[in-house]
Design a protein around this motif. Structure first.
Motif, PDB file in Angstrom:
ATOM      1  N   GLN A  50       0.866  -1.017   0.071  1.00  0.00           N
ATOM      2  CA  GLN A  50       0.094   0.047  -0.189  1.00  0.00           C
ATOM      3  C   GLN A  50       0.870   1.307  -0.011  1.00  0.00           C
ATOM      4  O   GLN A  50       2.033   1.178   0.650  1.00  0.00           O
ATOM      5  CB  GLN A  50      -0.897  -0.076   1.268  1.00  0.00           C
ATOM      6  CG  GLN A  50      -0.099   0.036   2.632  1.00  0.00           C
ATOM      7  CD  GLN A  50      -1.023   0.131   3.804  1.00  0.00           C
ATOM      8  OE1 GLN A  50      -1.400   1.358   4.338  1.00  0.00           O
ATOM      9  NE2 GLN A  50      -1.328  -0.832   4.406  1.00  0.00           N
ATOM     10  N   GLY A  52       0.146   5.611  -0.163  1.00  0.00           N
ATOM     11  CA  GLY A  52      -0.753   6.872  -0.220  1.00  0.00           C
ATOM     12  C   GLY A  52      -0.343   8.021   0.549  1.00  0.00           C
ATOM     13  O   GLY A  52       0.646   8.279   0.985  1.00  0.00           O
ATOM     14  N   ALA A  68      -6.214   7.827   1.474  1.00  0.00           N
ATOM     15  CA  ALA A  68      -6.537   7.562   0.366  1.00  0.00           C
ATOM     16  C   ALA A  68      -5.129   6.792  -0.183  1.00  0.00           C
ATOM     17  O   ALA A  68      -4.050   7.619   0.032  1.00  0.00           O
ATOM     18  CB  ALA A  68      -6.719   8.517  -0.560  1.00  0.00           C
ATOM     19  N   TYR A  69      -5.162   5.548  -0.618  1.00  0.00           N
ATOM     20  CA  TYR A  69      -3.788   4.810  -0.898  1.00  0.00           C
ATOM     21  C   TYR A  69      -4.067   3.819  -2.069  1.00  0.00           C
ATOM     22  O   TYR A  69      -5.206   3.362  -2.238  1.00  0.00           O
ATOM     23  CB  TYR A  69      -3.268   4.206   0.246  1.00  0.00           C
ATOM     24  CG  TYR A  69      -3.914   3.452   1.290  1.00  0.00           C
ATOM     25  CD1 TYR A  69      -4.024   2.218   0.649  1.00  0.00           C
ATOM     26  CD2 TYR A  69      -4.659   3.917   2.256  1.00  0.00           C
ATOM     27  CE1 TYR A  69      -4.850   1.276   1.925  1.00  0.00           C
ATOM     28  CE2 TYR A  69      -5.404   3.183   3.205  1.00  0.00           C
ATOM     29  CZ  TYR A  69      -5.388   1.741   2.775  1.00  0.00           C
ATOM     30  OH  TYR A  69      -6.217   0.923   3.650  1.00  0.00           O
ATOM     31  N   ILE A  70      -3.178   3.563  -2.974  1.00  0.00           N
ATOM     32  CA  ILE A  70      -3.412   2.492  -3.940  1.00  0.00           C
ATOM     33  C   ILE A  70      -2.669   1.378  -3.094  1.00  0.00           C
ATOM     34  O   ILE A  70      -1.587   1.338  -2.437  1.00  0.00           O
ATOM     35  CB  ILE A  70      -2.351   2.807  -4.879  1.00  0.00           C
ATOM     36  CG1 ILE A  70      -2.831   4.098  -5.908  1.00  0.00           C
ATOM     37  CG2 ILE A  70      -2.291   1.532  -5.943  1.00  0.00           C
ATOM     38  CD1 ILE A  70      -4.215   3.850  -6.274  1.00  0.00           C
ATOM     39  N   THR A  97      -5.783  -4.754  -7.750  1.00  0.00           N
ATOM     40  CA  THR A  97      -5.112  -3.305  -7.518  1.00  0.00           C
ATOM     41  C   THR A  97      -6.476  -2.443  -7.091  1.00  0.00           C
ATOM     42  O   THR A  97      -7.184  -2.243  -7.756  1.00  0.00           O
ATOM     43  CB  THR A  97      -4.619  -2.713  -8.590  1.00  0.00           C
ATOM     44  OG1 THR A  97      -3.436  -3.622  -9.018  1.00  0.00           O
ATOM     45  CG2 THR A  97      -3.786  -1.459  -8.346  1.00  0.00           C
ATOM     46  N   THR A  98      -6.231  -1.879  -5.730  1.00  0.00           N
ATOM     47  CA  THR A  98      -7.343  -1.006  -5.454  1.00  0.00           C
ATOM     48  C   THR A  98      -7.116   0.294  -5.066  1.00  0.00           C
ATOM     49  O   THR A  98      -5.783   0.640  -4.739  1.00  0.00           O
ATOM     50  CB  THR A  98      -7.957  -1.702  -4.267  1.00  0.00           C
ATOM     51  OG1 THR A  98      -7.004  -1.882  -3.244  1.00  0.00           O
ATOM     52  CG2 THR A  98      -8.566  -3.212  -4.676  1.00  0.00           C
ATOM     53  N   LEU A  99      -7.854   1.131  -5.073  1.00  0.00           N
ATOM     54  CA  LEU A  99      -7.916   2.373  -4.281  1.00  0.00           C
ATOM     55  C   LEU A  99      -8.590   2.339  -3.107  1.00  0.00           C
ATOM     56  O   LEU A  99      -9.926   2.246  -3.159  1.00  0.00           O
ATOM     57  CB  LEU A  99      -8.365   3.663  -5.197  1.00  0.00           C
ATOM     58  CG  LEU A  99      -8.438   4.906  -4.731  1.00  0.00           C
ATOM     59  CD1 LEU A  99      -7.394   5.580  -4.436  1.00  0.00           C
ATOM     60  CD2 LEU A  99      -9.300   5.888  -5.510  1.00  0.00           C
ATOM     61  N   ASP A 100      -8.213   2.525  -1.996  1.00  0.00           N
ATOM     62  CA  ASP A 100      -8.815   2.408  -0.813  1.00  0.00           C
ATOM     63  C   ASP A 100      -9.015   3.733   0.069  1.00  0.00           C
ATOM     64  O   ASP A 100      -7.852   4.503   0.044  1.00  0.00           O
ATOM     65  CB  ASP A 100      -7.919   1.621   0.268  1.00  0.00           C
ATOM     66  CG  ASP A 100      -8.035  -0.189  -0.408  1.00  0.00           C
ATOM     67  OD1 ASP A 100      -8.739  -0.416  -0.833  1.00  0.00           O
ATOM     68  OD2 ASP A 100      -6.531  -0.305  -0.300  1.00  0.00           O
ATOM     69  N   SER A 125     -13.338   0.326  -1.088  1.00  0.00           N
ATOM     70  CA  SER A 125     -12.107  -0.020  -1.959  1.00  0.00           C
ATOM     71  C   SER A 125     -12.768  -0.058  -3.168  1.00  0.00           C
ATOM     72  O   SER A 125     -13.632  -0.871  -3.698  1.00  0.00           O
ATOM     73  CB  SER A 125     -11.380  -1.389  -1.512  1.00  0.00           C
ATOM     74  OG  SER A 125     -10.982  -1.436  -0.327  1.00  0.00           O
ATOM     75  N   LEU A 128      -9.207  -1.243  -9.097  1.00  0.00           N
ATOM     76  CA  LEU A 128      -8.715  -0.640 -10.490  1.00  0.00           C
ATOM     77  C   LEU A 128      -8.430  -1.509 -11.292  1.00  0.00           C
ATOM     78  O   LEU A 128      -8.516  -1.411 -12.661  1.00  0.00           O
ATOM     79  CB  LEU A 128      -7.663   0.242 -10.000  1.00  0.00           C
ATOM     80  CG  LEU A 128      -7.926   1.330  -8.986  1.00  0.00           C
ATOM     81  CD1 LEU A 128      -6.578   2.330  -8.759  1.00  0.00           C
ATOM     82  CD2 LEU A 128      -8.900   2.327  -9.110  1.00  0.00           C
TER      83      LEU A 128
END
Length: 200
Positions: A50, A52, A68-70, A97-100, A125, A128
């Protein structure tokens, strides 16, 4: 239910901002140990990452921390239950692969340059990208590797701040089924360890 929770979250952020005595901004990076709990298969944890940013808004003890983190999350299936209700040893892998975006509510105690924190709050989440590879045996269990584009969960954990450095350890429990299948349920859960640096 989700709309109600997020309405409460954003109202609380607005209140905390209006009452804030401090505002901090930072960056973070860390590792995830993730697993997808499935009602049709046995699984193993997978290591991810992670990276962000976070903000911390609050007073002397109470704070709100949106982030906010990838992130990278995954799972390894090692067996599944087929249509005959028999367990079959077979390997399958999935990676997201997510944007949380968590919004955490916490309290802190200790000195200015050394304090401890506990926190909890909801997280959404957005997926992506996802990739998966499954052995041919999984063809018997059709449609289980068709995933939704978002997941909802809750995080809880503790952290410590030493000067501008922050270390957090959290557990994230999935609250929603990320599978589009009507038959197979899959819920992501993970542990995460992160190192943060306060830049403001």
């Amino acid at each position: 239910m989700k709309k109600l929770i997020f309405s409460i979250v954003f109202l609380t952020i607005g209140w905390a901002t209006s009452q804030a005595q401090t505002f901090n901004l930072g960056i973070k990076a860390g590792v995830n140990l993730a697993k997808i709990n499935a009602d049709f298969a046995s699984e193993e944890n997978r290591l991810g990452y992670q990276i962000g940013a976070w903000a911390r808004i609050g007073g002397a003890s109470f704070y709100v921390q949106p982030e906010a983190y990838i992130g990278s999350k995954g799972n390894k299936f090692i067996s599944f239950t087929n249509n005959s209700n028999t367990e079959v040893a077979a390997e399958g892998k999935v990676k997201f692969t997510t944007l949380d975006i968590p919004v955490l509510f916490g309290t802190k105690f200790g000195a200015k340059n050394l304090n401890f924190r506990v926190m909890a709050g909801p997280v959404i989440s957005f997926i992506l990208d996802d990739s998966s590879t499954f052995s041919s045996a999984y063809a018997q269990a059709t449609d289980f590797n068709n995933y939704k584009n978002q997941a909802f969960g809750i995080q809880a954990g503790a952290g410590v701040d030493v000067g501008s450095i922050s270390v957090d350890l959290r557990y994230e429990a999935g609250l929603s089924n990320i599978s589009k299948s009507d038959k197979y349920k899959q819920t992501p859960n993970l542990f995460q360890l992160s190192l943060g640096f306060k830049i403001l």
